[in-house]
Design a protein around this motif. Structure first.
Motif, PDB file in Angstrom:
ATOM      1  N   GLN A  30      -2.439  33.927   4.244  1.00 22.10           N
ATOM      2  CA  GLN A  30      -1.632  34.985   3.356  1.00 22.10           C
ATOM      3  C   GLN A  30      -0.447  34.377   2.315  1.00 22.10           C
ATOM      4  N   ASN A  31      -0.325  33.157   2.439  1.00 22.67           N
ATOM      5  CA  ASN A  31       0.626  32.371   1.592  1.00 22.67           C
ATOM      6  C   ASN A  31       1.836  32.970   1.576  1.00 22.67           C
ATOM      7  N   ASN A  32       2.388  33.327   2.752  1.00 24.62           N
ATOM      8  CA  ASN A  32       3.689  34.108   2.874  1.00 24.62           C
ATOM      9  C   ASN A  32       4.674  33.490   3.914  1.00 24.62           C
ATOM     10  N   PHE A  33       4.303  32.480   4.520  1.00 20.33           N
ATOM     11  CA  PHE A  33       4.945  31.687   5.365  1.00 20.33           C
ATOM     12  C   PHE A  33       6.559  31.269   4.730  1.00 20.33           C
ATOM     13  N   SER A  34       7.557  31.183   5.554  1.00 20.67           N
ATOM     14  CA  SER A  34       8.702  30.489   4.514  1.00 20.67           C
ATOM     15  C   SER A  34       8.627  28.973   4.704  1.00 20.67           C
ATOM     16  N   GLN A  35       7.808  28.395   5.649  1.00 21.30           N
ATOM     17  CA  GLN A  35       7.856  26.841   5.586  1.00 21.30           C
ATOM     18  C   GLN A  35       6.306  26.595   5.049  1.00 21.30           C
ATOM     19  N   LYS A  36       6.211  25.697   4.413  1.00 21.65           N
ATOM     20  CA  LYS A  36       5.058  24.759   3.946  1.00 21.65           C
ATOM     21  C   LYS A  36       4.732  23.485   4.485  1.00 21.65           C
ATOM     22  N   LEU A  75       0.870  -1.203   0.008  1.00 19.22           N
ATOM     23  CA  LEU A  75       0.111   0.103   0.121  1.00 19.22           C
ATOM     24  C   LEU A  75       0.949   1.257  -0.027  1.00 19.22           C
ATOM     25  N   GLN A  76       0.450   2.184  -0.954  1.00 19.39           N
ATOM     26  CA  GLN A  76       1.318   3.541  -1.164  1.00 19.39           C
ATOM     27  C   GLN A  76       0.340   4.437  -0.804  1.00 19.39           C
ATOM     28  N   ASN A  77       0.711   5.572  -0.063  1.00 14.35           N
ATOM     29  CA  ASN A  77       0.109   6.804   0.206  1.00 14.35           C
ATOM     30  C   ASN A  77       0.699   7.899  -0.168  1.00 14.35           C
ATOM     31  N   TYR A  78       0.449   8.876  -0.716  1.00 14.62           N
ATOM     32  CA  TYR A  78       1.081  10.284  -0.970  1.00 14.62           C
ATOM     33  C   TYR A  78       0.105  11.462  -0.920  1.00 14.62           C
ATOM     34  N   ARG A  79       0.562  12.666  -0.551  1.00 10.38           N
ATOM     35  CA  ARG A  79      -0.126  13.788  -0.543  1.00 10.38           C
ATOM     36  C   ARG A  79       0.875  15.013  -1.145  1.00 10.38           C
ATOM     37  N   SER A  80       0.556  15.782  -1.735  1.00 10.20           N
ATOM     38  CA  SER A  80       1.687  16.833  -2.196  1.00 10.20           C
ATOM     39  C   SER A  80       1.554  17.938  -1.189  1.00 10.20           C
ATOM     40  N   LYS A  81       2.616  18.920  -1.542  1.00 11.65           N
ATOM     41  CA  LYS A  81       2.656  19.947  -0.468  1.00 11.65           C
ATOM     42  C   LYS A  81       1.485  20.871  -0.333  1.00 11.65           C
ATOM     43  N   ALA A  82       1.311  21.501   0.702  1.00 16.03           N
ATOM     44  CA  ALA A  82       0.241  22.560   0.798  1.00 16.03           C
ATOM     45  C   ALA A  82       0.905  23.836   1.881  1.00 16.03           C
ATOM     46  N   TYR A  83      -0.003  24.810   1.685  1.00 12.76           N
ATOM     47  CA  TYR A  83       0.231  25.746   2.654  1.00 12.76           C
ATOM     48  C   TYR A  83      -0.007  25.294   4.192  1.00 12.76           C
ATOM     49  N   ALA A  84       0.796  25.941   5.104  1.00 15.58           N
ATOM     50  CA  ALA A  84       0.515  25.672   6.479  1.00 15.58           C
ATOM     51  C   ALA A  84      -0.726  26.004   6.885  1.00 15.58           C
ATOM     52  N   SER A 127       2.268  26.672  11.588  1.00 16.90           N
ATOM     53  CA  SER A 127       2.980  27.713  11.002  1.00 16.90           C
ATOM     54  C   SER A 127       4.620  27.583  10.836  1.00 16.90           C
ATOM     55  N   ASP A 128       5.325  28.548  10.632  1.00 11.82           N
ATOM     56  CA  ASP A 128       6.749  28.365  10.686  1.00 11.82           C
ATOM     57  C   ASP A 128       7.077  27.834  12.060  1.00 11.82           C
ATOM     58  N   ASP A 129       7.927  27.032  11.987  1.00 15.37           N
ATOM     59  CA  ASP A 129       8.557  26.392  13.244  1.00 15.37           C
ATOM     60  C   ASP A 129       7.485  25.916  14.309  1.00 15.37           C
ATOM     61  N   ALA A 130       6.305  25.410  13.747  1.00 14.91           N
ATOM     62  CA  ALA A 130       5.293  24.943  14.586  1.00 14.91           C
ATOM     63  C   ALA A 130       4.927  23.758  13.877  1.00 14.91           C
ATOM     64  N   ILE A 131       5.355  22.305  14.081  1.00 15.32           N
ATOM     65  CA  ILE A 131       5.244  21.454  13.370  1.00 15.32           C
ATOM     66  C   ILE A 131       4.999  20.106  14.444  1.00 15.32           C
ATOM     67  N   TYR A 132       3.758  19.373  14.227  1.00 11.05           N
ATOM     68  CA  TYR A 132       3.558  18.222  15.025  1.00 11.05           C
ATOM     69  C   TYR A 132       3.859  16.993  14.192  1.00 11.05           C
ATOM     70  N   PRO A 133       4.907  16.305  14.518  1.00  6.23           N
ATOM     71  CA  PRO A 133       5.303  14.929  13.866  1.00  6.23           C
ATOM     72  C   PRO A 133       4.255  13.934  13.758  1.00  6.23           C
ATOM     73  N   VAL A 134       3.726  13.261  12.645  1.00  9.63           N
ATOM     74  CA  VAL A 134       3.058  12.149  12.577  1.00  9.63           C
ATOM     75  C   VAL A 134       3.506  11.094  11.886  1.00  9.63           C
ATOM     76  N   ASN A 135       3.270   9.848  11.942  1.00 14.08           N
ATOM     77  CA  ASN A 135       3.696   8.826  11.182  1.00 14.08           C
ATOM     78  C   ASN A 135       5.090   8.749  10.564  1.00 14.08           C
ATOM     79  N   PHE A 136       6.327   9.003  11.491  1.00  9.50           N
ATOM     80  CA  PHE A 136       7.464   9.361  11.201  1.00  9.50           C
ATOM     81  C   PHE A 136       8.472   8.125  11.387  1.00  9.50           C
TER      82      PHE A 136
END
Length: 773
Positions: A709-715, A695-704, A752-761
């Motif tokens: 405003q689509n201006n964060f440095s991290q997506k 089984l393979q799962n894939y989702r592309s990038k998105a805005y945080a 947001s920038d530098d606010a990341i919740y790890p999942v399934n890593f």
């Protein structure tokens, strides 16, 4: 008038009509022939010829291809024609007579031709060949056989539709699909096997964030109505549905209506409706699994059904030590869930059913906090040094339900159900602060359903009364609704029309008149399906849906006071158009659709210039927005050993017009919505007992999530995971082993920038045993 057997499937060809009209005569002829053949004695041939050997093999193969479900159509006669063509290679005169004197419009005459031909071969056939022919005759029993097209019926609706003739886009998953997936919880199945986008809610995998058709991972769950046996489980605040409370072993089927369902689904069904139907049968199964991080899972279903009573008991107990550290002492984000459900139905007379149910769910879970990008890249399992620390949730739910179903006559039935749900949630933070809330929900749903021939009509009333006492004070949100839904089917045409009227009432603290308000909302569905034949159909649907604000969207957080009333928000209004095509064959099920949604007043959280706690940050409406996309589903049985299932969605979610706090957001992309989502499952059957699944799962990038405003440095980075499993089934037991995230892919939820919740890593494994009795 009762239609002839098989004619409910629209087989109104001339051949089928002739088949039915000649059935009695042919039955008599065939019976006479069989009786005569059984009394014949044949002399053994001194010399056997190759054509006769080929003929015997051909007839045996033909008889095994014919299934037992009877229907007067051309499928069986097509097989006979193929057989005759092969036979006539060795009998040129008969071949010529058949095509010269017969028009071919009356397929039963092919049977008669075959009988005569067999009689002419009497002295040159072996007894084994005769009995092969007799087997063919007895199996067919003068009734044409059709191949199962695998168009699954839709059980949650009273409209008697299936995947092929339904005027809507729908996904259906059965208990067999869930069983093959070997999942520990329902959210895990939905995340890996359906078109939904699902991520744990800030570390909470039991009540995950949902997204479908581009409504965003943050607010998507509020735009999907979820019902269990008709009972609504959506919350009146921002808390997602507690999907993990439903034992996977207890589920009979899951039906996902995309872009439709507002008439019976109600407030919030903008993206669609998920109907979950639990089992009512005599099955009994116990599944035990153990895995990495000291994970253990017990899933039980016990059912008993007879003419008088139906009772089922299901239980799910899940425990894991977790995958993240939460402090320097080595503590981890451990989680425990226990859920028990008892359902009972009594049928004192044939036309009356009395239903009762009770369920209890307990969750004790620890959630790690967010990480910076450097911390996430270095080690996503760490606790993090710059966040506010972990939190612990104690969550308890009790549900009582009762209902009555009465069949007034063969065409008319009445249903009424009531449920009471009580919840208590207590969140303890690392600072010692405890946020505690109590919830009460009362849900009453009644319907009167009429079905006769191609006409289906359903009308009903619903009340959904919710109260939360806790954050923001004591707040009520009560919804009252009435609906009517009709469908008319004539031959290849299906037309569905429906309307829903709903009122939402808000009241805070029950004393302040300034904080009381009511909104009126109108929903409608208009849909059409044209079924070309037994394999192909197309549909076009229009839905006017709505969503009233949840109670958290009326509040603003003020430290240290907590939730303070801000203002009321106008309901969302959505116009959705869907065009779809279905092609369902014996070995391939293909479904695709394109959709466009035009939105007014879509809810979102505006983040001020300095962040979440900026005075300008608030919940508000987008003036105008839109969504469009493509959906693709294909299940293909390559051969007896291999089959593959693939899902793909392309979605764009745009902010068309919005200015907030002097910032023009027009033309921006809604955050938390990936453009591309793809899922694929490959099954390999080396033998009858073993299945190997990739089984393979894939989702592309998105805005945080907060990046309107689509201006964060991290997506939001792409999501990628590969799972592999092997299952061995023998008699009444099943052994399985599974590896999740085979290649150790790191995945996370970007707020947001530098606010990341790890999942399934992290790679993890699971092995278990399932017993059925």
């Amino acid at each position: 008038m009762k239609t002839p057997k098989g004619f409910g499937k629209n087989y109104f060809s001339l051949s089928a009509i002739c088949a039915y009209s000649n059935g009695v005569t042919l039955q008599a002829q065939c019976s006479s022939f069989i009786h005569l053949s059984l009394n014949l004695s044949f002399e053994t041939l001194e010399e056997e010829t190759a054509p006769l050997e080929e003929l015997e093999i051909l007839l045996l193969e033909t008889s095994t291809k014919i299934k037992t479900s009877s229907c007067h159509c051309n499928c069986f006669f097509k097989n006979l024609l193929y057989t005759l063509v092969q036979l006539f290679k060795f009998h040129p005169q008969t071949f010529f007579i058949f095509f010269k004197t017969r028009s071919g419009i009356s397929p039963p005459l092919l049977r008669f031709t075959l009988i005569n031909y067999i009689l002419n071969l009497g002295n040159i056939m072996k007894r084994t060949i005769i009995f092969s022919l007799l087997s063919l005759m007895l199996i067919s029993d003068l009734q044409a056989k059709v191949i199962d097209l695998q168009a699954l019926s839709i059980e949650a609706s009273s409209l008697n539709n299936n995947e092929l003739n339904a005027p809507e886009s729908i996904e259906i998953y059965t208990s067999e699909d869930i069983n093959k997936a070997h999942v520990q919880t329902l959210p895990e199945f939905l995340q890996k096997n359906t078109s939904l986008n699902i991520l744990p809610a800030y570390g909470n995998s039991f009540s995950p964030l949902l997204d479908m058709r581009g409504y965003g991972i943050e607010h998507g769950n509020a735009n999907i109505v979820i019902r269990i046996n008709g009972r609504r489980i959506n919350n009146i605040d921002n808390v997602p549905q507690l999907l993990a409370s439903i034992s996977p072993a207890s589920i009979e089927r899951i039906e996902i209506s995309k872009g439709s369902g507002i008439v019976q689904g109600g407030d919030g069904a903008n993206a669609g409706v998920i109907n979950i139907i639990t089992k009512q049968n005599n099955h009994k199964e116990v599944s035990i699994a153990l895995g990495s991080q000291n994970t253990s899972n017990l899933d039980v279903y016990l059912g008993h059904t007879n003419d008088l009573i139906s009772v089922s008991l299901s239980a799910n107990m899940h425990k894991t030590n977790g995958t993240r550290s939460i402090d320097s002492n080595g503590s981890t984000d451990e989680k425990k869930l226990t859920s028990v459900v008892l359902n009972f139905a009594l049928t004192p007379i044939d036309d009356l059913e009395l239903r009762f149910g009770v369920s209890k769910t307990s969750v004790d879970a620890v959630y790690g906090s967010y990480l910076t990008l450097d911390e996430y890249d270095n080690d996503p399992s760490q606790s993090g040094a710059t966040n506010s620390g972990a939190s612990q949730q104690d969550y308890k739910v009790t549900v009582f339900s009762t209902g009555i179903g009465y069949d007034i006559n063969q065409a008319l039935d009445f249903q009424i159900d009531y449920s009471n749900e009580k919840k208590r949630s207590a969140n303890t933070y690392s600072s010692g602060f405890v946020d505690s809330s109590r919830y009460t929900y009362d849900n009453v749903l009644s319907s009167l359903n009429y079905h006769s021939g191609g006409i289906n009509l359903s009308t009903g009333l619903e009340a959904y009364l919710g109260n939360r006492d806790g954050y923001g004070g004591n707040i009520d949100k009560d919804n009252y609704a009435a609906y009517i839904l009709s469908q008319y089917r004539l031959d290849k045409h299906t037309l569905k029309i429906g309307y829903r009227y709903e009122r939402a009432f808000y009241e805070q603290d029950q004393t302040t008149t300034d904080n009381k308000k009511a909104y009126t909302m109108h929903g409608a569905e208009l849909a059409y399906n044209y079924t070309f034949d037994t394999q192909h159909s197309t549909f076009l649907s229009y839905t006017r849906s709505f969503q009233s604000a949840n109670i958290d969207q009326l509040l603003v957080y003020v430290f240290p006071t907590g939730g303070v009333f801000q203002n009321f928000l106008d309901p969302m209004k959505v116009d959705t158009y869907t065009l779809g095509y279905n092609n369902i064959q014996k070995d391939n099920k293909f479904k695709t659709s394109i959709f466009y949604a035009d939105l007014k007043n879509e809810f979102y959280y505006y983040t001020g210039p300095t962040g979440t706690f900026d005075p300008a940050s608030k919940n508000t409406n987008i003036d105008e927005s839109s969504k469009y996309g493509l959906e693709f589903f294909d299940a293909y049985h390559i051969n007896e050993s291999f089959n593959i299932t693939a899902l793909y969605t392309y979605v764009r979610a745009k902010i068309d017009k919005e200015i907030e706090n002097g910032t023009d957001l027009s033309g921006n992309t809604l955050p938390g919505v990936p453009k591309h989502t793809a899922k694929a499952t490959l099954n390999y059957h080396p033998n009858d007992n073993t299945v190997l699944t990739l089984l393979q799962n894939y989702r592309s990038k998105a805005y945080a999530l907060n990046d309107t405003q689509n201006n964060f440095s991290q997506k939001q980075e792409r999501y990628l995971s590969t799972d592999i499993s092997i299952t061995y089934t023998k008699d009444n037991y099943e052994v399985f082993a599974k590896i999740n995230n085979l290649f150790d892919q790191s995945n996370g939820l970007w707020i947001s920038d530098d606010a990341i919740y790890p999942v399934n890593f992290r790679l993890n494994f699971l092995t278990g045993l399932k017993l059925k009795f």
